[in-house]
Design a protein around this motif. Sequence first.
Motif, PDB file in Angstrom:
ATOM      1  N   VAL A   1       8.658  18.495   4.839  1.00  0.00           N
ATOM      2  CA  VAL A   1       8.742  18.861   3.370  1.00  0.00           C
ATOM      3  C   VAL A   1       9.196  17.465   2.571  1.00  0.00           C
ATOM      4  O   VAL A   1       8.545  17.360   1.436  1.00  0.00           O
ATOM      5  CB  VAL A   1      10.137  19.559   2.934  1.00  0.00           C
ATOM      6  CG1 VAL A   1      10.658  19.681   1.707  1.00  0.00           C
ATOM      7  CG2 VAL A   1      10.030  21.244   3.616  1.00  0.00           C
ATOM      8  N   LEU A   2      10.012  16.529   3.281  1.00  0.00           N
ATOM      9  CA  LEU A   2      10.384  15.412   2.434  1.00  0.00           C
ATOM     10  C   LEU A   2       9.069  14.431   2.145  1.00  0.00           C
ATOM     11  O   LEU A   2       8.813  13.882   1.480  1.00  0.00           O
ATOM     12  CB  LEU A   2      11.335  14.478   3.013  1.00  0.00           C
ATOM     13  CG  LEU A   2      12.705  15.163   2.984  1.00  0.00           C
ATOM     14  CD1 LEU A   2      13.926  14.405   3.860  1.00  0.00           C
ATOM     15  CD2 LEU A   2      13.171  15.172   1.473  1.00  0.00           C
ATOM     16  N   ILE A   3       8.065  14.467   3.096  1.00  0.00           N
ATOM     17  CA  ILE A   3       6.929  13.611   3.080  1.00  0.00           C
ATOM     18  C   ILE A   3       6.064  14.347   2.193  1.00  0.00           C
ATOM     19  O   ILE A   3       5.510  13.550   1.196  1.00  0.00           O
ATOM     20  CB  ILE A   3       6.173  13.714   4.649  1.00  0.00           C
ATOM     21  CG1 ILE A   3       7.056  12.936   5.577  1.00  0.00           C
ATOM     22  CG2 ILE A   3       4.891  13.102   4.399  1.00  0.00           C
ATOM     23  CD1 ILE A   3       6.351  12.781   6.872  1.00  0.00           C
ATOM     24  N   ASN A   4       5.883  15.453   1.989  1.00  0.00           N
ATOM     25  CA  ASN A   4       5.152  16.084   0.947  1.00  0.00           C
ATOM     26  C   ASN A   4       5.619  15.552  -0.349  1.00  0.00           C
ATOM     27  O   ASN A   4       4.778  15.309  -1.237  1.00  0.00           O
ATOM     28  CB  ASN A   4       4.984  17.751   1.307  1.00  0.00           C
ATOM     29  CG  ASN A   4       4.151  18.148   2.325  1.00  0.00           C
ATOM     30  OD1 ASN A   4       3.150  17.515   2.540  1.00  0.00           O
ATOM     31  ND2 ASN A   4       4.598  19.223   2.939  1.00  0.00           N
ATOM     32  N   LEU A   5       7.040  15.955  -0.700  1.00  0.00           N
ATOM     33  CA  LEU A   5       7.604  15.623  -1.927  1.00  0.00           C
ATOM     34  C   LEU A   5       7.495  13.962  -2.341  1.00  0.00           C
ATOM     35  O   LEU A   5       7.134  13.793  -3.443  1.00  0.00           O
ATOM     36  CB  LEU A   5       8.888  16.123  -1.899  1.00  0.00           C
ATOM     37  CG  LEU A   5       9.170  17.456  -1.744  1.00  0.00           C
ATOM     38  CD1 LEU A   5      10.848  18.055  -1.895  1.00  0.00           C
ATOM     39  CD2 LEU A   5       8.586  18.543  -2.680  1.00  0.00           C
ATOM     40  N   ILE A   6       7.826  13.213  -1.268  1.00  0.00           N
ATOM     41  CA  ILE A   6       7.766  11.801  -1.539  1.00  0.00           C
ATOM     42  C   ILE A   6       6.195  11.005  -1.946  1.00  0.00           C
ATOM     43  O   ILE A   6       6.089  10.741  -2.839  1.00  0.00           O
ATOM     44  CB  ILE A   6       8.426  10.954  -0.679  1.00  0.00           C
ATOM     45  CG1 ILE A   6      10.088  11.363  -0.483  1.00  0.00           C
ATOM     46  CG2 ILE A   6       8.378   9.434  -0.797  1.00  0.00           C
ATOM     47  CD1 ILE A   6      10.766  10.684   0.522  1.00  0.00           C
TER      48      ILE A   6
ATOM     49  N   GLN B   1       7.388   4.854   6.855  1.00  0.00           N
ATOM     50  CA  GLN B   1       5.958   5.469   6.845  1.00  0.00           C
ATOM     51  C   GLN B   1       5.026   5.346   5.776  1.00  0.00           C
ATOM     52  O   GLN B   1       3.771   5.248   5.869  1.00  0.00           O
ATOM     53  CB  GLN B   1       6.323   6.979   7.383  1.00  0.00           C
ATOM     54  CG  GLN B   1       4.921   7.695   7.722  1.00  0.00           C
ATOM     55  CD  GLN B   1       4.865   8.909   8.065  1.00  0.00           C
ATOM     56  OE1 GLN B   1       6.346   9.564   8.482  1.00  0.00           O
ATOM     57  NE2 GLN B   1       4.278   9.990   8.056  1.00  0.00           N
ATOM     58  N   LEU B   2       5.748   5.756   4.809  1.00  0.00           N
ATOM     59  CA  LEU B   2       5.003   5.807   3.214  1.00  0.00           C
ATOM     60  C   LEU B   2       4.863   4.396   2.456  1.00  0.00           C
ATOM     61  O   LEU B   2       4.493   4.253   1.368  1.00  0.00           O
ATOM     62  CB  LEU B   2       5.571   6.842   2.525  1.00  0.00           C
ATOM     63  CG  LEU B   2       5.498   8.360   3.001  1.00  0.00           C
ATOM     64  CD1 LEU B   2       6.035   9.170   1.996  1.00  0.00           C
ATOM     65  CD2 LEU B   2       4.119   8.529   3.226  1.00  0.00           C
TER      66      LEU B   2
ATOM     67  N   VAL C   1      10.384   5.611  -7.282  1.00  0.00           N
ATOM     68  CA  VAL C   1      10.751   6.872  -6.565  1.00  0.00           C
ATOM     69  C   VAL C   1      12.004   6.938  -5.842  1.00  0.00           C
ATOM     70  O   VAL C   1      12.211   6.013  -4.986  1.00  0.00           O
ATOM     71  CB  VAL C   1       9.725   7.336  -5.582  1.00  0.00           C
ATOM     72  CG1 VAL C   1       9.752   8.778  -4.942  1.00  0.00           C
ATOM     73  CG2 VAL C   1       8.337   7.582  -6.348  1.00  0.00           C
ATOM     74  N   THR C   2      13.086   7.729  -6.463  1.00  0.00           N
ATOM     75  CA  THR C   2      14.205   7.941  -5.874  1.00  0.00           C
ATOM     76  C   THR C   2      14.580   9.185  -5.148  1.00  0.00           C
ATOM     77  O   THR C   2      14.329  10.215  -5.826  1.00  0.00           O
ATOM     78  CB  THR C   2      15.410   7.561  -6.935  1.00  0.00           C
ATOM     79  OG1 THR C   2      15.150   6.177  -7.858  1.00  0.00           O
ATOM     80  CG2 THR C   2      16.702   7.485  -6.540  1.00  0.00           C
ATOM     81  N   VAL C   3      14.934   8.916  -3.906  1.00  0.00           N
ATOM     82  CA  VAL C   3      15.444  10.117  -3.440  1.00  0.00           C
ATOM     83  C   VAL C   3      17.156   9.967  -3.288  1.00  0.00           C
ATOM     84  O   VAL C   3      17.793   9.204  -2.520  1.00  0.00           O
ATOM     85  CB  VAL C   3      14.831  10.208  -1.857  1.00  0.00           C
ATOM     86  CG1 VAL C   3      15.647  11.454  -1.510  1.00  0.00           C
ATOM     87  CG2 VAL C   3      13.391  10.128  -2.052  1.00  0.00           C
TER      88      VAL C   3
ATOM     89  N   VAL D   1      14.005  14.375  -5.154  1.00  0.00           N
ATOM     90  CA  VAL D   1      13.106  13.454  -5.003  1.00  0.00           C
ATOM     91  C   VAL D   1      12.724  13.453  -6.737  1.00  0.00           C
ATOM     92  O   VAL D   1      12.091  14.302  -7.076  1.00  0.00           O
ATOM     93  CB  VAL D   1      11.899  13.723  -4.254  1.00  0.00           C
ATOM     94  CG1 VAL D   1      10.647  12.700  -4.387  1.00  0.00           C
ATOM     95  CG2 VAL D   1      12.479  14.121  -2.771  1.00  0.00           C
ATOM     96  N   GLN D   2      12.869  12.230  -7.258  1.00  0.00           N
ATOM     97  CA  GLN D   2      12.569  11.808  -8.502  1.00  0.00           C
ATOM     98  C   GLN D   2      11.402  10.969  -8.746  1.00  0.00           C
ATOM     99  O   GLN D   2      11.500   9.806  -8.241  1.00  0.00           O
ATOM    100  CB  GLN D   2      13.806  11.325  -9.216  1.00  0.00           C
ATOM    101  CG  GLN D   2      13.667  11.299 -10.797  1.00  0.00           C
ATOM    102  CD  GLN D   2      14.718  10.961 -11.446  1.00  0.00           C
ATOM    103  OE1 GLN D   2      15.911  10.616 -10.752  1.00  0.00           O
ATOM    104  NE2 GLN D   2      15.067  10.859 -12.880  1.00  0.00           N
ATOM    105  N   ASP D   3      10.348  11.054  -9.666  1.00  0.00           N
ATOM    106  CA  ASP D   3       9.446  10.030 -10.051  1.00  0.00           C
ATOM    107  C   ASP D   3       9.500   9.824 -11.490  1.00  0.00           C
ATOM    108  O   ASP D   3      10.290  10.479 -12.440  1.00  0.00           O
ATOM    109  CB  ASP D   3       8.035  10.510  -9.471  1.00  0.00           C
ATOM    110  CG  ASP D   3       7.654  11.487 -10.543  1.00  0.00           C
ATOM    111  OD1 ASP D   3       7.619  11.901 -11.549  1.00  0.00           O
ATOM    112  OD2 ASP D   3       7.251  12.613  -9.620  1.00  0.00           O
ATOM    113  N   ASP D   4       8.840   8.963 -12.053  1.00  0.00           N
ATOM    114  CA  ASP D   4       8.913   8.538 -13.428  1.00  0.00           C
ATOM    115  C   ASP D   4       7.299   8.552 -14.013  1.00  0.00           C
ATOM    116  O   ASP D   4       7.041   7.792 -14.899  1.00  0.00           O
ATOM    117  CB  ASP D   4       9.306   7.035 -13.605  1.00  0.00           C
ATOM    118  CG  ASP D   4       8.822   5.937 -12.480  1.00  0.00           C
ATOM    119  OD1 ASP D   4       7.700   6.398 -12.001  1.00  0.00           O
ATOM    120  OD2 ASP D   4       9.050   4.799 -12.725  1.00  0.00           O
TER     121      ASP D   4
END
Length: 361
Positions: A243-248, A208-209, A261-263, A276-279
Amino acid sequence: MRFTVSSRAIAVILSLLVAAVLTTLVWVAPTLPMREGVLAAGVTIAACFLLLYLMFEALIFREINTLYEGLEHIKRKEFRRMSNKFLFRPEPLKRMRDEILDMAQRKQQEIDELKRLQVLRREFLADVSHELKTPIFAAQGFVHTILDDEDIDEHTRKKFLQKAATSLDALDSLVQDLVTISQLEKGVVRMRRQVFDISQLVRDIFEQLELKAARRNVTLALAPPLPNAETRVLADRNRIRQVLINLIDNAIKYGRENGHVTVAVAESGKGVRISVQDDGEGIPKQHHNRIFERFYRIDKSRSRESREAGGSGLGLAISKHIVEAHRSTIRVHSEVGQGTTLEFKLPKPRAAAAALAANAT
């Protein structure tokens, strides 16, 4: 019916009793032998002590007990009559002082909390006014431009109407998010728990994203990267999806361009940990406890990015309430320059629930 006597009457009665005891001793003592006289003096001293003690209890400790009873009424928020069980306890003045200090401390804590909530209320009203004003003014401007200019061509008219509709859609989204938060706080929204594969849900959200991630050249990854791996949880699928859509989505927007972006989905005891991790640039520690507040922004640039991307500024607040409704907590791990990780846990399904879900599918 309660019999009450004034303090003055009690003092007069006890004084007359003490005088009567002393007069009796003076009258009788000369006629008694030595041994009986000493015994009579001892009895008189004991009687006078008892009468004086009762005088203190009746005149002083009774008033202290009345004050203490009033404090108990305030502290317990009860207005029924209390017994006099505190009357004969030792050190009533010290007990009264401790109670007053304890109550003053608790009242001061309540006052400080009310002041803090008042500040948050003012900030929230200011933020809500600002967020509502932006789409309203935009839609209003486009509509009035069309109404004021009768010679506007059809193409421009349609373009302005589309922009006004977009602004109104953003306003509707904001209002719906506010309603959702209010319902979650009141407990009106119930979680419809079911067994589902959280890994598959993450893959669906990636699809979706995918276009939004491609615009910033961000790579979306699931760890462990097994395509057919299943990790079942017991939760409300639609709410956890939100929740996951908001975080990602936040990780894509605020992470580094050309980044990752790693889940991560991993079993942890009786639950499953999802992170949910970003850099990106990371979040300073002083903001960790406030990023889940409504409309809270770390800086103005993030505010502009959120509005340009169509966000309402309530995604993390809604996510926090949904996760807490699942009896869990979203935790923040972030340092400046080292990216951000948001994680929470969901319960595993019981064996019977898992078997029932497998049979149903």
